[in-house]
Each structure stands twice: as structure tokens, then as C-alpha cells.
Write a protein that holds these residues in place. Structure first.
Motif, mmCIF file in Angstrom:
data_model
loop_
_atom_site.group_PDB
_atom_site.id
_atom_site.type_symbol
_atom_site.label_atom_id
_atom_site.label_comp_id
_atom_site.label_asym_id
_atom_site.label_seq_id
_atom_site.Cartn_x
_atom_site.Cartn_y
_atom_site.Cartn_z
ATOM 1 N N TYR A 1 18.471 -21.360 10.343
ATOM 2 C CA TYR A 1 18.933 -19.994 10.118
ATOM 3 C C TYR A 1 18.392 -19.385 8.821
ATOM 4 O O TYR A 1 18.605 -18.195 8.560
ATOM 5 C CB TYR A 1 20.469 -19.957 10.043
ATOM 6 N N TRP A 2 17.741 -20.172 7.998
ATOM 7 C CA TRP A 2 17.379 -19.717 6.652
ATOM 8 C C TRP A 2 16.635 -18.385 6.659
ATOM 9 O O TRP A 2 16.924 -17.512 5.830
ATOM 10 C CB TRP A 2 16.541 -20.773 5.942
ATOM 11 N N SER A 3 15.686 -18.219 7.561
ATOM 12 C CA SER A 3 14.877 -16.998 7.564
ATOM 13 C C SER A 3 15.667 -15.781 8.004
ATOM 14 O O SER A 3 15.209 -14.643 7.840
ATOM 15 C CB SER A 3 13.655 -17.179 8.474
ATOM 16 N N ARG A 4 16.880 -16.009 8.548
ATOM 17 C CA ARG A 4 17.685 -14.889 9.060
ATOM 18 C C ARG A 4 18.965 -14.659 8.265
ATOM 19 O O ARG A 4 19.800 -13.843 8.644
ATOM 20 C CB ARG A 4 18.040 -15.149 10.529
ATOM 21 N N LEU A 5 19.137 -15.356 7.148
ATOM 22 C CA LEU A 5 20.353 -15.191 6.365
ATOM 23 C C LEU A 5 20.411 -13.797 5.752
ATOM 24 O O LEU A 5 19.414 -13.281 5.246
ATOM 25 C CB LEU A 5 20.415 -16.239 5.249
ATOM 26 N N VAL A 6 21.598 -13.197 5.803
ATOM 27 C CA VAL A 6 21.757 -11.850 5.249
ATOM 28 C C VAL A 6 22.990 -11.799 4.347
ATOM 29 O O VAL A 6 23.997 -12.461 4.603
ATOM 30 C CB VAL A 6 21.888 -10.787 6.356
ATOM 31 N N PRO A 7 22.919 -10.999 3.280
ATOM 32 C CA PRO A 7 24.103 -10.819 2.444
ATOM 33 C C PRO A 7 25.156 -10.003 3.181
ATOM 34 O O PRO A 7 24.834 -9.215 4.090
ATOM 35 C CB PRO A 7 23.577 -10.033 1.230
ATOM 36 N N LEU A 8 26.395 -10.180 2.794
ATOM 37 C CA LEU A 8 27.446 -9.311 3.294
ATOM 38 C C LEU A 8 27.260 -7.925 2.687
ATOM 39 O O LEU A 8 26.760 -7.789 1.557
ATOM 40 C CB LEU A 8 28.817 -9.879 2.925
ATOM 41 N N PRO A 9 27.635 -6.870 3.410
ATOM 42 C CA PRO A 9 27.459 -5.512 2.889
ATOM 43 C C PRO A 9 28.121 -5.344 1.526
ATOM 44 O O PRO A 9 29.268 -5.726 1.327
ATOM 45 C CB PRO A 9 28.147 -4.642 3.952
ATOM 46 N N GLY A 10 27.363 -4.792 0.602
ATOM 47 C CA GLY A 10 27.883 -4.530 -0.736
ATOM 48 C C GLY A 10 27.748 -5.683 -1.704
ATOM 49 O O GLY A 10 28.024 -5.517 -2.900
ATOM 50 N N ALA A 11 27.316 -6.859 -1.244
ATOM 51 C CA ALA A 11 27.295 -8.042 -2.110
ATOM 52 C C ALA A 11 26.359 -7.869 -3.302
ATOM 53 O O ALA A 11 26.733 -8.111 -4.452
ATOM 54 C CB ALA A 11 26.910 -9.278 -1.306
ATOM 55 N N ALA A 12 25.120 -7.480 -3.053
ATOM 56 C CA ALA A 12 24.151 -7.335 -4.142
ATOM 57 C C ALA A 12 24.588 -6.235 -5.111
ATOM 58 O O ALA A 12 24.479 -6.390 -6.333
ATOM 59 C CB ALA A 12 22.764 -7.028 -3.581
ATOM 60 N N ASP A 13 25.089 -5.133 -4.582
ATOM 61 C CA ASP A 13 25.545 -4.041 -5.442
ATOM 62 C C ASP A 13 26.738 -4.463 -6.290
ATOM 63 O O ASP A 13 26.877 -4.037 -7.444
ATOM 64 C CB ASP A 13 25.914 -2.817 -4.602
ATOM 65 N N LEU A 14 27.606 -5.311 -5.745
ATOM 66 C CA LEU A 14 28.749 -5.812 -6.512
ATOM 67 C C LEU A 14 28.272 -6.649 -7.691
ATOM 68 O O LEU A 14 28.778 -6.502 -8.816
ATOM 69 C CB LEU A 14 29.662 -6.637 -5.602
ATOM 70 N N LEU A 15 27.305 -7.525 -7.470
ATOM 71 C CA LEU A 15 26.766 -8.326 -8.566
ATOM 72 C C LEU A 15 26.149 -7.437 -9.641
ATOM 73 O O LEU A 15 26.377 -7.641 -10.843
ATOM 74 C CB LEU A 15 25.709 -9.303 -8.035
ATOM 75 N N ARG A 16 25.376 -6.449 -9.203
ATOM 76 C CA ARG A 16 24.716 -5.564 -10.171
ATOM 77 C C ARG A 16 25.734 -4.775 -10.992
ATOM 78 O O ARG A 16 25.558 -4.593 -12.194
ATOM 79 C CB ARG A 16 23.773 -4.615 -9.438
ATOM 80 N N GLU A 17 26.797 -4.309 -10.334
ATOM 81 C CA GLU A 17 27.781 -3.516 -11.053
ATOM 82 C C GLU A 17 28.575 -4.379 -12.032
ATOM 83 O O GLU A 17 28.897 -3.933 -13.134
ATOM 84 C CB GLU A 17 28.725 -2.823 -10.067
ATOM 85 N N CYS A 18 28.876 -5.604 -11.650
ATOM 86 C CA CYS A 18 29.557 -6.515 -12.577
ATOM 87 C C CYS A 18 28.697 -6.759 -13.811
ATOM 88 O O CYS A 18 29.185 -6.738 -14.947
ATOM 89 C CB CYS A 18 29.889 -7.832 -11.884
ATOM 90 N N ALA A 19 27.401 -6.992 -13.594
ATOM 91 C CA ALA A 19 26.495 -7.211 -14.719
ATOM 92 C C ALA A 19 26.382 -5.950 -15.573
ATOM 93 O O ALA A 19 26.356 -6.024 -16.810
ATOM 94 C CB ALA A 19 25.123 -7.641 -14.209
ATOM 95 N N ARG A 20 26.316 -4.784 -14.939
ATOM 96 C CA ARG A 20 26.207 -3.529 -15.684
ATOM 97 C C ARG A 20 27.411 -3.312 -16.585
ATOM 98 O O ARG A 20 27.286 -2.759 -17.693
ATOM 99 C CB ARG A 20 26.070 -2.362 -14.707
ATOM 100 N N ARG A 21 28.566 -3.796 -16.146
ATOM 101 C CA ARG A 21 29.793 -3.623 -16.924
ATOM 102 C C ARG A 21 29.954 -4.684 -18.016
ATOM 103 O O ARG A 21 30.940 -4.689 -18.735
ATOM 104 C CB ARG A 21 31.000 -3.651 -15.991
ATOM 105 N N GLY A 22 29.009 -5.590 -18.107
ATOM 106 C CA GLY A 22 29.043 -6.554 -19.197
ATOM 107 C C GLY A 22 29.501 -7.950 -18.832
ATOM 108 O O GLY A 22 29.561 -8.828 -19.697
ATOM 109 N N TRP A 23 29.823 -8.181 -17.563
ATOM 110 C CA TRP A 23 30.195 -9.524 -17.148
ATOM 111 C C TRP A 23 28.942 -10.406 -17.067
ATOM 112 O O TRP A 23 27.865 -9.939 -16.693
ATOM 113 C CB TRP A 23 30.833 -9.499 -15.763
ATOM 114 N N ARG A 24 29.100 -11.670 -17.380
ATOM 115 C CA ARG A 24 28.068 -12.654 -17.070
ATOM 116 C C ARG A 24 28.336 -13.156 -15.657
ATOM 117 O O ARG A 24 29.405 -13.682 -15.381
ATOM 118 C CB ARG A 24 28.093 -13.805 -18.074
#
Length: 233
Positions: A87-110
Motif C-alpha cells: 500500500y505504500w505508493s497509495r498512502l494518503v494523509p487524512l484531510p487537514g493533517a499537513a495543514d495542522l502540522l504547519r499551523e502548529c509549527a507556525r504558532r511556535g510548537w515543536r
């Protein structure tokens, strides 16, 4: 109770990956079902699903008899890994996952990914997430002596983040995530994307439960992730 004093210590948000950021829980269920069947073990997919999120060591203890031939565990794990790799070539993030990580980092979280997967599997999922710039570190089953629900992986993630437990939050989708975080002294936010119910996650000790990464992102200002590194009373 007096308010805690402010501090410059960093805050960290620790994320489980399978079922929390990636839509992979049921793929693992099918892979384990087939691996067990190939090796003479009949286990229902419903029971297997309830063990996803544990490391393979704990999962096999949960699913198979205590008097089993434990020498076969490595064979079962290898079979699962081969089946899941399809399944590796077909793995997909859950909707909003990448944006959630980016927003946490933008707010100063590690931001640290704390996965019970092998290092190779974690690398595949991290590439599929596509948010490398937001991720401070990744910990995997290879970094811990015992997997979830033991707290080892959470402790390693805190070390990689350089954060204290009182300045961290864990985000996971299974009761095993909640239990591991609790044993490490880190509050946990639950997500419903792994197939566990809101009631089960709250009963295990989750501070709050959100429907998905996208839902948590939309409610970030009212969640535990609103203020990076804030002290808790």
C-alpha cells in the motif's frame, strides 16, 4: 490557585501517525489479518482493529494465546510488513493533517511525530504527509524499548523536542495513545479517525476529542494547542 509563572521553555505537540495523520488503520488491520491467516491463526478483523496503534509486540500478546510459540512472532511481523508495503505508493494523509502540522509549527510548537511504526514505514508516511518543513523530529518503534501503550515512545519524543511533559500535548486516535501519553504525564487530544469512539477515548483519559485533523485545525484556538508552551495549572 496562583497562576504558574511564564517561562521560555519550548512547547511541543507530539503526533501519533497511523490513524491520526494518515488514513492507514484499516490497511494495517487487513495486513495483520492476512499475515495471521497465512500462519495458521484465525483472528477476526474486528479484534485486530482494536489492537492497531500498539506496537507489534503488544498487539500479538493481545491477539494470540500466551502459550504460543513466540519464535513465530518475527515471522508474523515480517509477513505483515510485506503485505502492508503493497500500500505504500497509495498512502494518503487524512484531510487537514499537513495543514495542522504547519499551523502548529507556525504558532511556535515543536512538532514531533511519535509513531509505533518501523523507521522505514515512518519515512514513507512522512514523505506522504508532505509537511517536512513543519516537523522538528520523528521517533519510531526503533527508538523505544517498549511500544505503546508503554510511555517509552512519548519520552523519546519529548527528548527530541527538548520539551518537558508539562509543556507538551499528544494527539492520537487510539486508547493506546491516550494511555501512553498519560503514563508520560502528557495530556492527550483524541481524534475519531482511528475507529475508536469519543466515549472510549475520553474514558481512557483524553482531555478532549475531535472528529479529524481538519476539525482540530478549525478549533485550534479553543483547544490545548492554542498557546504554545503554556504552563498548565
Amino acid at each position: 490557585m496562583p497562576k504558574p509563572e511564564a517561562t521560555d521553555a519550548p512547547g511541543a505537540v507530539l503526533f501519533d501517525v497511523d490513524g491520526t495523520l494518515m488514513d492507514t488503520v484499516y490497511l494495517h488491520t487487513v495486513a495483520w489479518w492476512e499475515a495471521l491467516r497465512q500462519n495458521g491463526h484465525v483472528v477476526t478483523s474486528a479484534r485486530i482493529h482494536r489492537g492497531i496503534g500498539m506496537g507489534s509486540d503488544h498487539l500479538l500478546d493481545e491477539l494470540l494465546a500466551d502459550d504460543r510459540d513466540r519464535a513465530q512472532d518475527a515471522v508474523l511481523k515480517a509477513a505483515h510488513d510485506v503485505l502492508y508495503a503493497q500500500y505504500w505508493s497509495r498512502l494518503v494523509p487524512l484531510p487537514g493533517a499537513a495543514d495542522l502540522l504547519r499551523e502548529c509549527a507556525r504558532r511556535g510548537w515543536r512538532v514531533v511525530l511519535a509513531s509505533s511504526a518501523s523507521r522505514q514505514e515512518a519515512e514513507v508516511m512522512t514523505r506522504a504527509l508532505g509537511a517536512d518543513e513543519a516537523i522538528t523530529a520523528v521517533t519510531t518503534a526503533d527508538d523505544a524499548s517498549s511500544s505503546k501503550p508503554a510511555p517509552d515512545l512519548v519520552h523519546r519524543a519529548l527528548e527530541r523536542a527538548g520539551a518537558e511533559p508539562e509543556r507538551a500535548v499528544f494527539v492520537g486516535d487510539a486508547v493506546w495513545d491516550v494511555q501512553a501519553a498519560g503514563k508520560a504525564g502528557v495530556p492527550c487530544l483524541g481524534l475519531l479517525t482511528g475507529g475508536w469512539s469519543r466515549e472510549e477515548l475520553l474514558a481512557a483519559g483524553a482531555e478532549a476529542v475531535h472528529a479529524s485533523p481538519a476539525d482540530l485545525l478549525s478549533r485550534l484556538d479553543s483547544s490545548l494547542l492554542a498557546a504554545p508552551g503554556r504552563p498548565r495549572p
